[in-house]
Write an enzyme that holds these catalytic residues in place. Structure first.
Site, PDB file in Angstrom:
ATOM      1  N   ARG A   1      64.719  77.669  43.222  1.00  0.00           N
ATOM      2  CA  ARG A   1      64.619  78.928  43.965  1.00  0.00           C
ATOM      3  C   ARG A   1      64.929  80.150  43.332  1.00  0.00           C
ATOM      4  NH1 ARG A   1      62.390  75.302  46.708  1.00  0.00           N
ATOM      5  NH2 ARG A   1      62.491  75.197  48.855  1.00  0.00           N
TER       6      ARG A   1
ATOM      7  N   CYS B   1      64.794  79.040  54.745  1.00  0.00           N
ATOM      8  CA  CYS B   1      66.424  78.501  54.653  1.00  0.00           C
ATOM      9  C   CYS B   1      67.165  79.839  54.326  1.00  0.00           C
ATOM     10  CB  CYS B   1      66.041  77.355  53.628  1.00  0.00           C
ATOM     11  SG  CYS B   1      65.259  75.831  54.371  1.00  0.00           S
TER      12      CYS B   1
ATOM     13  N   GLU C   1      70.529  81.142  49.861  1.00  0.00           N
ATOM     14  CA  GLU C   1      69.341  81.184  49.388  1.00  0.00           C
ATOM     15  C   GLU C   1      68.358  82.280  49.321  1.00  0.00           C
ATOM     16  OE1 GLU C   1      65.354  80.483  48.865  1.00  0.00           O
ATOM     17  OE2 GLU C   1      65.682  79.236  50.414  1.00  0.00           O
TER      18      GLU C   1
HETATM   19  N1  EPU Z   1      67.928  67.855  59.016  1.00  0.00           N
HETATM   20  C1  EPU Z   1      68.763  67.749  60.092  1.00  0.00           C
HETATM   21  N2  EPU Z   1      69.028  68.633  60.796  1.00  0.00           N
HETATM   22  C2  EPU Z   1      68.350  69.712  60.622  1.00  0.00           C
HETATM   23  C3  EPU Z   1      67.501  70.040  59.357  1.00  0.00           C
HETATM   24  C4  EPU Z   1      67.467  68.911  58.736  1.00  0.00           C
HETATM   25  O1  EPU Z   1      69.145  66.583  60.373  1.00  0.00           O
HETATM   26  O2  EPU Z   1      68.704  71.024  61.390  1.00  0.00           O
HETATM   27  C5  EPU Z   1      67.482  66.757  58.061  1.00  0.00           C
HETATM   28  C6  EPU Z   1      66.092  65.959  58.312  1.00  0.00           C
HETATM   29  O3  EPU Z   1      66.023  65.237  59.208  1.00  0.00           O
HETATM   30  C7  EPU Z   1      66.041  65.504  56.957  1.00  0.00           C
HETATM   31  C8  EPU Z   1      66.849  66.341  55.794  1.00  0.00           C
HETATM   32  O4  EPU Z   1      67.992  67.101  56.754  1.00  0.00           O
HETATM   33  O5  EPU Z   1      66.398  64.249  57.058  1.00  0.00           O
HETATM   34  C9  EPU Z   1      65.983  67.323  55.226  1.00  0.00           C
HETATM   35  O6  EPU Z   1      65.432  68.107  55.864  1.00  0.00           O
HETATM   36  P1  EPU Z   1      63.995  68.628  55.514  1.00  0.00           P
HETATM   37  O7  EPU Z   1      63.048  67.592  55.245  1.00  0.00           O
HETATM   38  O8  EPU Z   1      63.669  69.663  56.707  1.00  0.00           O
HETATM   39  O9  EPU Z   1      64.216  69.391  54.338  1.00  0.00           O
HETATM   40  P2  EPU Z   1      65.472  70.527  53.669  1.00  0.00           P
HETATM   41  O10 EPU Z   1      66.231  69.985  52.550  1.00  0.00           O
HETATM   42  O11 EPU Z   1      66.084  71.213  55.099  1.00  0.00           O
HETATM   43  C10 EPU Z   1      63.918  71.774  51.861  1.00  0.00           C
HETATM   44  C11 EPU Z   1      63.951  73.189  51.582  1.00  0.00           C
HETATM   45  C12 EPU Z   1      62.671  73.924  52.348  1.00  0.00           C
HETATM   46  C13 EPU Z   1      61.364  73.132  52.143  1.00  0.00           C
HETATM   47  C14 EPU Z   1      61.519  71.595  52.599  1.00  0.00           C
HETATM   48  C15 EPU Z   1      60.230  70.704  52.384  1.00  0.00           C
HETATM   49  C16 EPU Z   1      65.933  74.352  50.531  1.00  0.00           C
HETATM   50  C17 EPU Z   1      67.185  74.944  50.990  1.00  0.00           C
HETATM   51  N3  EPU Z   1      65.145  74.026  51.881  1.00  0.00           N
HETATM   52  O12 EPU Z   1      64.270  71.755  53.031  1.00  0.00           O
HETATM   53  O13 EPU Z   1      62.403  75.327  51.965  1.00  0.00           O
HETATM   54  O14 EPU Z   1      60.601  73.794  52.888  1.00  0.00           O
HETATM   55  O15 EPU Z   1      62.572  70.952  51.852  1.00  0.00           O
HETATM   56  O16 EPU Z   1      60.160  70.722  51.075  1.00  0.00           O
HETATM   57  O17 EPU Z   1      65.332  74.064  49.612  1.00  0.00           O
HETATM   58  C18 EPU Z   1      62.752  77.452  52.035  1.00  0.00           C
HETATM   59  O18 EPU Z   1      63.227  77.446  50.625  1.00  0.00           O
HETATM   60  O19 EPU Z   1      63.143  78.466  52.734  1.00  0.00           O
HETATM   61  C19 EPU Z   1      62.821  76.349  52.595  1.00  0.00           C
HETATM   62  C20 EPU Z   1      62.551  76.247  53.974  1.00  0.00           C
END
Ligand code: EPU
Length: 311
Positions: free
Chosen positions: A181, A230, A300
């Site tokens: 990012r 995020c 972020e």
């Molecule tokens: N989870 C929870 N509770 C929550 C949110 C997530 O338990 O409130 C758990 C999910 O169930 C999952 C894990 O955390 O097991 C990861 O969650 P998710 O798959 O939603 O991915 P993330 O790591 O939270 C990242 C990026 C997103 C991107 C998604 C999909 C960052 C900070 N976030 O989210 O990017 O869309 O992967 O690839 O890198 C952004 O950059 O603005 C963004 C939203």
């Protein structure tokens, strides 16, 4: 310099495009938060952008190139100097293709999802993982936008940018340092055009992958609400959303800013939220995560602008 002094100076500048003064940034950010920018300029073409830039530089007025406003929190005092909007730089042109790749020239003000849709319609692969990411192509490149393992840097060949001296230079993607990012493109560099290289695939296959990513996003993220995506970066090997959720922060509220109950790393503006409340909620949430897990979350989103009452 006060906003009025800046206005008086810039009134003399010969400028093709639209220019506004004391323009509320809440109109130009997905969070719908942000005080006024002294100047909000939408140059019509590159020549006009160049002239404006020279003029601002000579008069020592700060420049803030704006992408889609989808990954920033603008403080309540607004932005110093001139915000530049690239809305007129919206073009997608084919530069040809070979058996393996298709090459495109894209104006950086192009809405990223417009480019993603175009690629899908043509059967060009490489951008489908960016399904649902808001903002412009320019903003996506500066912040190396990504999701589902796809990052925009992976399709980038080069960018044309207007540097500090106003000259336009082509910079190859290999000469830009990209990270998670982030990139080392300077905040004052103005991206004008990007050349990208996409794989050639079956339209139905690209489309199926795109639809799948978008479905997952719609299930897991509140992408229809006012947010900046995020708020915190994922700490190495962990999910910030999961940590915030497990620290019991879902639904926490300060003023009109609420931690989403769908994905805890999204903070939602539920009404007339202000930046001060947003930042207070960030501190509160980061503090709870630190207390619960000993992990310090890093923002972020980019926090920009001046405190209220500074101008
Ligand atoms: N989870 C929870 N509770 C929550 C949110 C997530 O338990 O409130 C758990 C999910 O169930 C999952 C894990 O955390 O097991 C990861 O969650 P998710 O798959 O939603 O991915 P993330 O790591 O939270 C990242 C990026 C997103 C991107 C998604 C999909 C960052 C900070 N976030 O989210 O990017 O869309 O992967 O690839 O890198 C952004 O950059 O603005 C963004 C939203």
């Amino acid at each position: 310099m006060t906003g009025q002094q800046i206005r008086d100076i810039v009134t003399d500048c010969v400028f093709e495009g639209d220019m506004k003064f004391r323009e509320p940034m809440s109109r130009h950010t997905s969070l719908k938060i942000g005080g006024p920018s002294d100047i909000f300029a939408i140059p019509e073409n590159v020549a006009s952008l160049g002239r404006l830039r020279d003029y601002l530089q000579k008069n020592d007025i700060a420049v803030f190139p704006l992408g889609g406003g989808t990954n920033i929190l603008v403080k309540d005092g607004g932005i110093d100097g001139a915000v530049i909007c690239f809305r007129s730089f919206r073009t997608i042109e084919s530069l040809g293709q070979d058996d393996e790749y298709a090459y495109l020239s894209v104006g950086t003000g192009t809405v990223l999802q417009r480019l993603v849709m175009y690629s899908m319609e043509q059967g060009y692969a490489g951008l489908e993982g960016l399904a649902g990411i808001p903002g412009t192509v320019g903003g996506a490149i500066c912040g190396n936008a990504g999701s589902f393992g796809y990052e925009i840097k992976d399709v980038l060949v080069s960018v044309d940018l207007m540097g500090a001296e106003g000259q336009i230079q082509k910079v190859c993607a290999e000469d830009i340092r990209f990270g998670y990012r982030k990139s080392d493109i300077l905040p004052t560099d103005m991206l004008i055009r990007a050349e990208i290289k996409l794989g050639r695939d079956k339209r139905a296959d690209v489309s199926a992958r795109f639809e799948n990513f978008l479905r997952v996003k719609r299930e897991k993220q509140p992408i229809w609400e006012s947010s900046a995506g995020c708020v915190f970066k994922n700490p190495e090997g962990l999910s910030a959303g999961k940590l915030i959720d497990e620290a019991g922060c879902k639904g926490m509220r300060i003023g009109d800013v609420v931690v989403s109950t769908i994905h805890a790393n999204f903070f939602i503006n539920t009404g007339k939220a202000c930046a001060v409340d947003f930042i207070r909620l960030m501190h509160e949430v980061a503090g709870r995560v630190r207390n619960a897990f000993g992990i310090t979350l890093e923002p972020e989103i980019k926090i920009v602008g001046r405190e209220n009452g500074n101008r």
